[in-house]
Design a protein around this motif. Structure first.
Motif, short mmCIF file in Angstrom:
data_model
loop_
_atom_site.label_atom_id
_atom_site.label_comp_id
_atom_site.label_asym_id
_atom_site.label_seq_id
_atom_site.Cartn_x
_atom_site.Cartn_y
_atom_site.Cartn_z
N ILE A 125 0.84 -1.20 0.00
CA ILE A 125 0.00 0.00 0.00
C ILE A 125 0.87 1.25 0.00
CG2 ILE A 125 -1.66 1.33 1.37
CD1 ILE A 125 -2.80 -1.40 2.32
N GLN A 128 2.69 1.89 -3.30
CA GLN A 128 1.82 2.33 -4.39
C GLN A 128 1.16 3.67 -4.09
OE1 GLN A 128 -0.81 -1.07 -5.07
NE2 GLN A 128 0.54 -1.74 -6.72
N GLY A 130 -0.38 4.70 -1.20
CA GLY A 130 -1.47 4.73 -0.23
C GLY A 130 -0.97 4.96 1.18
N ASP A 131 -1.90 5.01 2.12
CA ASP A 131 -1.59 5.22 3.52
C ASP A 131 -2.00 3.98 4.31
OD1 ASP A 131 -1.26 5.99 6.13
OD2 ASP A 131 -2.50 7.79 6.03
N THR A 135 -5.75 3.05 5.39
CA THR A 135 -6.41 2.11 4.48
C THR A 135 -6.05 0.68 4.87
OG1 THR A 135 -6.25 3.72 2.69
CG2 THR A 135 -6.72 1.43 2.08
N TRP A 140 -8.01 -1.92 -0.03
CA TRP A 140 -7.08 -1.43 -1.05
C TRP A 140 -7.48 -1.91 -2.44
CZ3 TRP A 140 -4.10 2.42 -1.71
CH2 TRP A 140 -3.11 2.43 -2.70
#
Length: 489
Positions: A125, A128, A130-131, A135, A140
Motif C-alpha cells: 500500500i 503504491q 497509499g496510507d 487504508t 485497497w
C-alpha cells in the motif's frame, strides 16, 4: 546429572529443536504456515504439507525441546562455567553455524503467525502511494495479489507499526513487486541480517561468547519466534542494541539509530531510557550533553519519518491499547468479571490501570534481581535496564505476545548468569507454546479446541506462576542481601 551430561543433553535437545523448526519452515502450507502463492525467484516449499494436528505437535515439541535444551545448557554453565563453557563454546564459537542457520532460514517460509503477510500488504500500500495507517488491506484492492492475501482477523486492520518499519516494508514490496513470496523473502533477508547483527554487537559489547550463543544464536525459541517467524520486533531489537553499543562512541549516532528503533516500534524507546540511566550512573559529569545529543539525533530521524507517515500513524496504536490477549493472566480476570455486574469496558479500564501498577512492581523486583549482574560500564548498566524495563512491561502488559520478549533477549547476554535467565526462559517457553500453530484458519475443529484450550486455560496460569516465582526470587535475594555476614576468621 553431571555438568558435562547436562551440556550434551542440552545441545542434543537444541539441535533436534532446530531440525523440527526448519522442517516446518520448508514444508508446504499448513495451519502454522500460510501459503504465499507462486515462488517467483524466491525459494519455494516442499510438496509435503503436514496436517494441522501434525504441525502443531511438531512445533510444540520443538519449543518444549528448545526451552529444555537452553535450560540444561544454562544449568551446566552456571555450575561449572570454567570447564563447561570453555569446552562447549569452542565448538560453537565461530561464525560458521550462525551463517549456516541464517542461510537455512532463508530457505524456509515464515510460520507461527501470518504477520508477515500483513507487513507485505502494508508495504504494498505504501509503495503504491497509499496510507497503510488509514487504508486496511481489504479496502485497497480485491484483485491485488499481495493485499488480498492478508488473513483473518487482520484483513480490515490498518498498520500499527512505526514509519521506519513501513519504509522497510515498502522497500521489500518494491523489490518483490506483485509477488507475495518474493516480497516476504526480501523481508526475511532483513530479519536474518538483524539476527546476525545482534550476535556481532553482543560480542563487540564484550558479552561472553558462550552466553551469547546459548541465549541468542543457538536459542531455538528466539530463532523460531523471531527469525523463522520473521517478526518486525527482531529488527527493532537489533536497532535498539546498536544504539546502546554506539553510545560509547557517539551519543548523537546512538540517537539516530535509537530514533529508527522507536520509529519501527514505539515501545523500543525503552533503550533510550536505559541509556540515560547508564550515563547518569557512570558518566554524570557529561550527562546533559550526552542526553541532548541523544535526543537531537533521535528527533532528526523520528520527526521526518512520522511526518512522512502522515496524521494517522498512531490511530491503530490507540485502538489496540485496550486489547487483552488470551494467554495472559489478565484474560482470566476479564473472563471472570465481564458480562456480570461489571461492564466489560469498566473491567478493561481497571485492568489497564492495574497492569501499570504491576509493571512498576515488577520493575522494582527485576531491578533487585539484576543488581550486580551487569558490568560496571555504561553499556552494561544500560543493558541491565533494557532487560528490567522491557521484561516488566511484557510480563505485566494485558496484551502480550511471544515476540514482544525479543528486546529483553538481545540485552540479556550482557548480564552475568542469574535467576532472571530462568524466569525469562519460562515466560518465553510458555508464550511460545500458547501461540501454536499461530494462525486462526487451517485447523481442524479438534486442533482448534485443543490449542485454544492451552492458550486460554493453561498458559495464563503458567505466566501467573512466573509472576509468583519472580516475587519469591526477589524476596529471597533481598533476604540474602540483608543477612549479616559472618565475621572474618
Amino acid at each position: 546429572m553431571g555438568n558435562s551430561v547436562r551440556a550434551r543433553a542440552g545441545t542434543a535437545a537444541v539441535a533436534l529443536s532446530f531440525a523440527l523448526l526448519l522442517l516446518v519452515g520448508v514444508a508446504g502450507p499448513s495451519a502454522a504456515k500460510p501459503g504465499l502463492g507462486p515462488r517467483g525467484w524466491a525459494p519455494g516449499d516442499l510438496a509435503w504439507a503436514p496436517s494441522s494436528a501434525l504441525v502443531t505437535a511438531l512445533v510444540w515439541a520443538a519449543y518444549l525441546l528448545g526451552g529444555s535444551g537452553v535450560l540444561l545448557r544454562l544449568l551446566a554453565a552456571g555450575r561449572d562455567a570454567a570447564v563447561v563453557a570453555t569446552r562447549h563454546a569452542a565448538r560453537w564459537s565461530g561464525w560458521g553455524w550462525p551463517l549456516l542457520l541464517g542461510v537455512a532460514a532463508l530457505l524456509t517460509g515464515p510460520f507461527g503467525s501470518a504477520d508477515h503477510t500483513n507487513y507485505a500488504a502494508y508495504g504494498r500500500i505504501a509503495a503504491q502511494g497509499g496510507d497503510p495507517y488509514f487504508t486496511a488491506p481489504d479496502a485497497w484492492s480485491a484483485s491485488d495479489p499481495v493485499t488480498s492475501a492478508v488473513e483473518p482477523p487482520w484483513t480490515g486492520t490498518v498498520s500499527i507499526y512505526g514509519p521506519f518499519a513501513t519504509a522497510l516494508q515498502a522497500l521489500a514490496s518494491v523489490v518483490g513487486g506483485a509477488n507475495l513470496r518474493q516480497t516476504v523473502w526480501v523481508w526475511q533477508l532483513l530479519v536474518v541480517a538483524a539476527w546476525l547483527l545482534v550476535r556481532l554487537l553482543l560480542l563487540r559489547a564484550g558479552a561472553d561468547r558462550a552466553r551469547v550463543d546459548t541465549l541468542w544464536t543457538l536459542n531455538p525459541l528466539v530463532f523460531g519466534i523471531g527469525v523463522l517467524g520473521a517478526h518486525v520486533d527482531l529488527l527493532a531489537a537489533a536497532l535498539a542494541l546498536a544504539a546502546l553499543v554506539l553510545a560509547a562512541r557517539s551519543p548523537f549516532a546512538a540517537g539516530l539509530v535509537g530514533g529508527l528503533a522507536v520509529s519501527t516500534k514505539i515501545t523500543f524507546g525503552i533503550a533510550g531510557v536505559a541509556l540515560l540511566v547508564g550515563w547518569w550512573v557512570h558518566e554524570r559529569s557529561g550527562f546533559w550533553r550526552r542526553a541532548l545529543l541523544l535526543a537531537v539525533g533521535a528527533l532528526l530521524v523520528a520527526v521526518p519519518l512520522h511526518l512522512w507517515a502522515g496524521p494517522h500513524v498512531f490511530d491503530q496504536l490507540e485502538r489496540a491499547r485496550r486489547s487483552i490477549s488470551l494467554a495472559t493472566p489478565w484474560r482470566l480476570l476479564l473472563d471472570r468479571l465481564a458480562g456480570g455486574a461489571v461492564a466489560a469496558g469498566t473491567v478493561r479500564d481497571l485492568i489497564s490501570w492495574a497492569s501499570v501498577l504491576l509493571a512498576v512492581v515488577f520493575l522494582v523486583l527485576l531491578a533487585r534481581l539484576t543488581r550486580g549482574l551487569a558490568p560496571a560500564t555504561t553499556i552494561g548498566t544500560a543493558a541491565r535496564w533494557v532487560v528490567v524495563l522491557s521484561s516488566a512491561y511484557t510480563l505485566a502488559a494485558p496484551y502480550s505476545l511471544p515476540w514482544y520478549d525479543l528486546l529483553a533477549w538481545v540485552a540479556l547476554p550482557v548480564l552475568a548468569p542469574g535467576v532472571v535467565d530462568l524466569l525469562l526462559l519460562g515466560r518465553l517457553t510458555a508464550m511460545a507454546v500458547a501461540y501454536v500453530p499461530g494462525r486462526v484458519v487451517g485447523m481442524s475443529k479438534t486442533v482448534e479446541h485443543l490449542t485454544l484450550g492451552v492458550r486460554r486455560r493453561v498458559v495464563p496460569y503458567a505466566v501467573l506462576a512466573v509472576w509468583v516465582w519472580l516475587s519469591l526470587a526477589a524476596r529471597r535475594g533481598s533476604v540474602r542481601a540483608s543477612a549479616p555476614r559472618p565475621p572474618a576468621p
